[in-house]
Write a protein that holds these residues in place. Structure first.
Motif: not given
Length: 734
Positions: A527-531, A536-538
């Motif tokens: 997973g991560d996130f978009d600034d 956030s997303f998988l």
């Protein structure tokens, strides 16, 4: 009258249905909605309360019923068709969730279609309405003034007027009736629930009124504005005094034998921990450019002291003057009031005491922002978590609240964008000593919708939960490490009974969920996130840039009543608004466990298997009462397992550490009063075997602190517990 099958409506013919028609968007910040939610605190939620409020309170406890105000927030624009069409649509929509004959409407005077709404109200056999603000003579003429009420007492009189006809319906369809509305009030009601002018006390005041009926029996007198003292130093103690009364009343209805040994003694407390959104400027169409604009923004982001006072710098006072500063604080106060109103709704579900902490912001921003970047070592991250936890205590927790929480054996529901799980009352984070779940505050629509969802629907965890558990594994084919752990988890399907699938695309994920219809859905992936868009997303397939976003979760209906996300950084805590948890809940979830920051593959895989193994133990045993207790213990006990495992590996130990001793420590960790001593005992035990063992709390990796549980996990009961709870209470009644 209450059903516990997977996810069903909570239906009861004596509920009172409240529908709010707003001229603005439903759930949005606006003056009307603020007034409507404020007024709703004064109203009864069930006809049975009006006959015997204390008896109704006792019945809710005995049956394990979570009931708040049955609330609908509807756009008046939905009702612009012909009269019959409007009434049919309304009855079908509301009837899908409930069977309430009494329907109450709170109407914004600014709606454009008063004629149609007035017709809708009059088409309800027992329909009553309240107009907020003056709609004008022409619009007012559409309504039947005989069914108009101005306050809670007026509504009660209207229902009492029609009680004979209401009883005909109740007797015909449900074979019972309500004799009268002669309140069975506690003789000490006014003493137990005095009215305090400070607004911080009002949520608890009206919550206590739901039990004691002292405000319905004898309407309180609001003091005049000039008579209201500031209560600066009393605001916290007043709230805590009310909480103590609520806690005491909860013990009056509690029987001696709990259905589970791990059952909390008190109902969950709802704590509002407001936080100035750190990226507010990003949502402004126009930037703050001028000196005055910058000063206004600074005032709007002012923090409160522990006594709830604000301090404005002298230079800012010179730039703006008292009038503009007052306007800025008025906007902030309205926002805080809205959190109070939402907090009251959530407190009502379980007759929970409510406490609002001071609002904070810039003093925590720098430390929180560090979690947007990777730490050089895990110990650096843990040290920063400790710093934040101690800073939150310093800025938000008065000594009286600290003592109250330390001694209170009850779960905690935080309404906050802050990682309140990390709050340190003393040596340890609060999520170690207490069961903690959280509802983010920035998205007010989500906060209210979460309440509405839990009010209308219920979900209980059956003994066959593992048969309805689906694990979705996602990773690029080249990601050998992830696939190694996928295989280890999938190999346990036969022994534990869950289903495990590997998905390469979002289509495959959607198909798996819709085919298997899980009750418990676990995502095992990256997973991560978009600034840029604060989301956030998988990561489904990193090589081919395949992601599962919140938008797709909602559009495709990818969810389950319980969701656990085993992926890195799916719930970043510094100014993000597009949460995966919100998406899963909008798609139907009741509770979602996500992650603040990166997690280790091995530890994440072991945790998944421990969750599944612990659920296996729940198949025929009453161990935990609700999902929050279960998931909280499973997470915090990771501390014991990982400490023992890593100590064995580091010092090449095996039989020296006795499994029976570890099991005993784990048992003590389950019990509220012995959690802290259990950790001390583990440290002493391991160092007794190997004195150089580095098992001090601050030196451990604390993988479990990466997790956060969103939603009202405390409301999700284990069916075995619920059945035993009802059985015990029925036996006591007999």
């Amino acid at each position: 009258m209450m059903f516990y099958n997977t996810a069903n409506s909570i239906v009861a013919p004596t509920q009172i249905q409240y529908t709010v028609f707003s001229g603005g968007g439903a759930n949005e910040y606006n003056d009307f909605l603020s007034v409507a939610l404020k007024i709703l605190r004064e109203f009864p939620k069930d006809l049975l309360q009006l006959a015997d409020p204390a008896g109704f309170y006792n019945w809710c406890f005995q049956t394990g019923r979570n009931q708040g105000i049955n609330l609908y927030l509807l756009e008046p624009g939905l009702f612009t068709a012909e009269r019959v069409v409007n009434s049919t649509f309304f009855n079908e929509y509301s009837g899908f969730f409930n069977i309430d004959p009494v329907k109450v409407f709170l109407i914004d005077s600014n709606i454009p279609n008063h004629k149609e709404i007035a017709q809708l109200v009059s088409d309800m056999t027992f329909g009553y309405y309240m107009m907020i603000n003056d709609p004008g003579e022409e619009n007012a003429a559409f309504y039947d003034e005989n069914n108009f009420f101005a306050d809670a007492h007026g509504l009660i009189k209207l229902i009492e007027r029609d009680l004979e006809q209401i009883n005909i319906v109740l007797q015909k369809d449900y074979s019972f009736q309500i004799d009268s509305f002669n309140f069975q009030t506690n003789p000490k009601a006014d003493e137990l629930n005095p009215f305090h002018p400070t607004m911080y006390s009002h949520s608890n005041y009206f919550l206590l009124n739901q039990i004691l009926a002292n405000d319905w029996a004898k309407k309180h007198q609001w003091p005049k504005k000039e008579e209201m003292p500031m209560f600066n130093k009393k605001r916290a103690t007043i709230q805590l005094g009310q909480a103590a009364v609520i806690d005491g009343l909860s013990q009056v209805v509690r029987i001696l034998e709990p259905a589970a040994l791990i059952e909390p003694l008190y109902p969950p407390i709802v704590i509002i921990a407001p936080f100035h959104f750190p990226r507010f400027k990003k949502f402004r169409a126009k930037p703050f450019e001028t000196r005055r604009q910058k000063a206004l923004f600074k005032v709007s982001q002012t923090e409160q002291n522990l006594d709830y006072t604000f301090e404005v710098e002298e230079e800012t006072q010179k730039i703006l003057g008292h009038e503009l500063i007052g306007q800025a604080f008025s906007f902030l106060t309205n926002r805080l009031n809205m959190l109070d109103y939402a907090g009251y709704l959530h407190g009502q579900l379980t007759y929970s005491p409510i406490f609002r902490m001071p609002i904070v912001g810039k003093s925590l921003n720098m430390d929180l922002s560090h979690f947007e970047n990777a730490f050089t070592t895990r110990k650096h991250a843990i040290k920063k978590i400790e710093t934040i936890g101690e800073l939150m205590r310093k800025k938000m927790v008065v000594p009286e609240l600290k003592q109250y929480l330390e001694e209170r054996n009850g779960q905690i529901v935080f309404i906050s964008d802050l990682p309140m799980e990390w709050l340190r009352l003393d040596r340890y984070p609060i999520c170690l000593t207490h069961d903690v779940c959280r509802i983010p505050e920035f998205n007010f629509s989500s906060l209210v919708n979460n309440y509405v969802h839990n009010q209308r629907l219920t979900f209980a965890i059956g003994s066959d939960i593992l048969e309805h558990t689906l694990i979705i594994h996602c990773a690029s084919e080249e990601d050998e490490d992830m696939h190694h752990y996928f295989g280890r988890i999938a190999a346990m399907q036969k022994d534990l009974g869950f289903k495990s699938v590997f998905c390469k695309t979002v289509d495959e994920i959607e198909n798996a969920v819709k085919t298997l219809k899980p009750h418990f859905l676990i995502f095992d992936c990256h997973g991560d996130f978009d600034d840029k868009d604060l989301s956030s997303f998988l990561i489904v397939d990193d090589k081919n840039n395949v992601r599962l976003t919140g938008e797709e979760i909602i559009a495709r209906g990818i969810s389950a009543p319980l969701v656990f996300i085993s992926a890195c950084s799916t719930m970043p805590n510094y100014g993000y608004v597009k949460f995966l948890s919100d998406a899963f809940m909008q798609a139907g979830a009741f509770a979602v466990t996500a992650t603040f920051m990166p997690i280790m593959m091995h530890d994440a895989a072991v945790l998944i298997l421990r969750i599944l193994s612990n659920l296996k133990q729940q198949e025929n045993k009453v161990i935990f009462s609700n999902w929050l207790a279960f998931i909280s213990h499973t997470l915090r006990s990771t501390l014991i397992f990982e400490t023992v495992r890593k100590t064995r590996a580091k010092y090449n130990l095996d039989k020296e550490i006795a499994d029976d001793k570890v099991a005993d420590i784990l048992l003590r960790l389950m019990v509220f009063d012995t959690r802290e001593s259990a950790l001390d005992e583990l440290s002493e035990y391991l160092q007794g075997i190997i004195p150089e063992a580095d098992v001090a709390f601050e030196n451990l990796n604390h993988e479990w602190l990466s997790y956060t549980t969103l939603g009202r996990a405390d409301l999700i009961k284990f069916k075995l517990w619920h059945d035993k709870h009802v059985q015990i209470n029925e036996a006591v009644e007999q």
